[in-house]
Design an enzyme around this catalytic site. Structure first.
Site, PDB file in Angstrom:
ATOM      1  N   ASP A 172     -16.572   9.777   1.846  1.00  0.00           N
ATOM      2  CA  ASP A 172     -16.064   8.572   2.485  1.00  0.00           C
ATOM      3  C   ASP A 172     -16.958   8.255   3.686  1.00  0.00           C
ATOM      4  OD1 ASP A 172     -14.471   6.337   2.837  1.00  0.00           O
ATOM      5  OD2 ASP A 172     -12.600   7.446   2.991  1.00  0.00           O
ATOM      6  N   GLU A 173     -16.775   7.048   4.238  1.00  0.00           N
ATOM      7  CA  GLU A 173     -17.667   6.689   5.336  1.00  0.00           C
ATOM      8  C   GLU A 173     -17.189   7.305   6.652  1.00  0.00           C
ATOM      9  OE1 GLU A 173     -15.006   4.999   4.887  1.00  0.00           O
ATOM     10  OE2 GLU A 173     -15.027   2.988   5.748  1.00  0.00           O
TER      11      GLU A 173
ATOM     12  N   ASP B 137     -11.192   9.146  10.104  1.00  0.00           N
ATOM     13  CA  ASP B 137     -10.518   8.572  11.267  1.00  0.00           C
ATOM     14  C   ASP B 137      -9.197   9.310  11.470  1.00  0.00           C
ATOM     15  OD1 ASP B 137      -9.927   6.746  13.338  1.00  0.00           O
ATOM     16  OD2 ASP B 137      -8.824   5.477  11.950  1.00  0.00           O
TER      17      ASP B 137
HETATM   18  P1  G4P Z   1      -9.402   8.672   6.851  1.00  0.00           P
HETATM   19  O1  G4P Z   1      -8.380   9.423   6.081  1.00  0.00           O
HETATM   20  O2  G4P Z   1     -10.729   8.664   6.157  1.00  0.00           O
HETATM   21  O3  G4P Z   1      -9.475   9.082   8.277  1.00  0.00           O
HETATM   22  O4  G4P Z   1      -9.087   7.134   6.840  1.00  0.00           O
HETATM   23  P2  G4P Z   1      -7.844   6.358   7.436  1.00  0.00           P
HETATM   24  O5  G4P Z   1      -6.768   6.365   6.428  1.00  0.00           O
HETATM   25  O6  G4P Z   1      -7.549   6.801   8.818  1.00  0.00           O
HETATM   26  O7  G4P Z   1      -8.516   4.936   7.533  1.00  0.00           O
HETATM   27  C1  G4P Z   1      -7.877   3.735   7.220  1.00  0.00           C
HETATM   28  C2  G4P Z   1      -8.914   2.642   7.022  1.00  0.00           C
HETATM   29  O8  G4P Z   1      -9.540   2.325   8.263  1.00  0.00           O
HETATM   30  C3  G4P Z   1     -10.041   3.038   6.075  1.00  0.00           C
HETATM   31  O9  G4P Z   1     -10.456   1.884   5.385  1.00  0.00           O
HETATM   32  C4  G4P Z   1     -11.145   3.412   7.036  1.00  0.00           C
HETATM   33  O10 G4P Z   1     -12.409   3.278   6.393  1.00  0.00           O
HETATM   34  C5  G4P Z   1     -10.948   2.373   8.106  1.00  0.00           C
HETATM   35  N1  G4P Z   1     -11.554   2.741   9.385  1.00  0.00           N
HETATM   36  C6  G4P Z   1     -11.117   3.654  10.269  1.00  0.00           C
HETATM   37  N2  G4P Z   1     -11.908   3.681  11.351  1.00  0.00           N
HETATM   38  C7  G4P Z   1     -12.884   2.768  11.149  1.00  0.00           C
HETATM   39  C8  G4P Z   1     -14.002   2.318  11.938  1.00  0.00           C
HETATM   40  O11 G4P Z   1     -14.272   2.784  13.045  1.00  0.00           O
HETATM   41  N3  G4P Z   1     -14.763   1.326  11.412  1.00  0.00           N
HETATM   42  C9  G4P Z   1     -14.491   0.765  10.190  1.00  0.00           C
HETATM   43  N4  G4P Z   1     -15.317  -0.195   9.758  1.00  0.00           N
HETATM   44  N5  G4P Z   1     -13.456   1.181   9.401  1.00  0.00           N
HETATM   45  C10 G4P Z   1     -12.658   2.161   9.894  1.00  0.00           C
HETATM   46  P3  G4P Z   1      -9.937   1.549   3.938  1.00  0.00           P
HETATM   47  O12 G4P Z   1      -8.527   1.093   4.049  1.00  0.00           O
HETATM   48  O13 G4P Z   1     -10.248   2.703   3.051  1.00  0.00           O
HETATM   49  O14 G4P Z   1     -10.805   0.334   3.579  1.00  0.00           O
HETATM   50  P4  G4P Z   1     -12.366   0.228   3.214  1.00  0.00           P
HETATM   51  O15 G4P Z   1     -12.961  -0.537   4.348  1.00  0.00           O
HETATM   52  O16 G4P Z   1     -12.939   1.598   3.114  1.00  0.00           O
HETATM   53  O17 G4P Z   1     -12.362  -0.500   1.949  1.00  0.00           O
HETATM   54 MG    MG Z   2     -12.608   3.670   3.774  1.00  0.00          MG
END
Ligand code: G4P
Ligand code: MG
Length: 180
Positions: free
Chosen positions: A94-95, A98
């Protein structure tokens, strides 16, 4: 609060570092599992260095009626392919780590398919108190960079990529880059 800006080049270097650490740790994945959508591009770059196939999974924090939910749910999963995960060494990508909620959920789901091993790799791990926990079955956790708890702007989210690159250069000039 100041944000982090990472360019595609930053991301590529971080992915290369992760791949080197995966290799030097002696872990040889059979398959890369990318958590969408943020994990897609990092997983693709890792494939350049590791040469393994990619499976994709998608997680959503809203329910079938589009209402926000506390718990993640699967919106896309490996289905047929997941049957082939038994006995395999998985590199889950994953990127950003958080809250860790998504990572915990994905590891738990993947463990149900009895892989030989799951290693977790993220580009960026935020230094903060986590809501989720990486299950103890995971022996290898690799974070490309450990960063402060600030918002990260990834290049793939940029509507103005030139402005994004300029912001990244400005913040690294100011010593705030921390991504190289
Ligand atoms: P984790 O378990 O990997 O910590 O993820 P968590 O559920 O806390 O993160 C919820 C969403 O918030 C994830 O996106 C995560 O990529 C995004 N996120 C958290 N911190 C940051 C940040 O600093 N910058 C950005 N750009 N995104 C962040 P997601 O719902 O999976 O959506 P997607 O964008 O990956 O499609
Ligand atoms: Mg994500």
């Amino acid at each position: 609060m100041e944000k982090y800006y990472f360019t595609y080049e930053d991301i590529h270097r971080t992915a290369r570092d992760i791949a080197e650490r995966v290799v030097s740790s002696g872990f040889e994945p059979d398959v890369i599992v990318a958590i969408g959508s943020g994990g897609f591009i990092p997983a693709r770059i890792l494939r350049t260095f590791l040469g393994k196939p990619i499976l994709a999974v998608g997680i959503a924090y809203y329910d079938a009626d589009d209402k926000p939910s506390e718990l993640p749910r699967k919106v896309q999963w490996v289905e047929e392919a997941e049957k082939k995960l038994a006995g395999k060494r998985i590199l889950l990508v994953d990127e950003v780590d958080d809250s860790r909620t998504t990572l915990e959920y994905c590891v738990r789901e993947l463990l149900r398919h009895r892989p030989a091993e799951i290693a977790v790799a993220v580009l960026h791990d935020k230094r903060k108190e986590k809501r989720g926990a990486i299950p103890p079955e995971v022996k290898r956790y690799i974070a490309g960079r450990t960063i402060e708890d600030r918002w990260v702007c990834y290049p793939w989210d940029a509507l103005d990529i030139d402005g994004h690159v300029a912001a990244a250069a400005a913040s690294s000039d100011a010593g705030g880059g921390e991504g190289r």
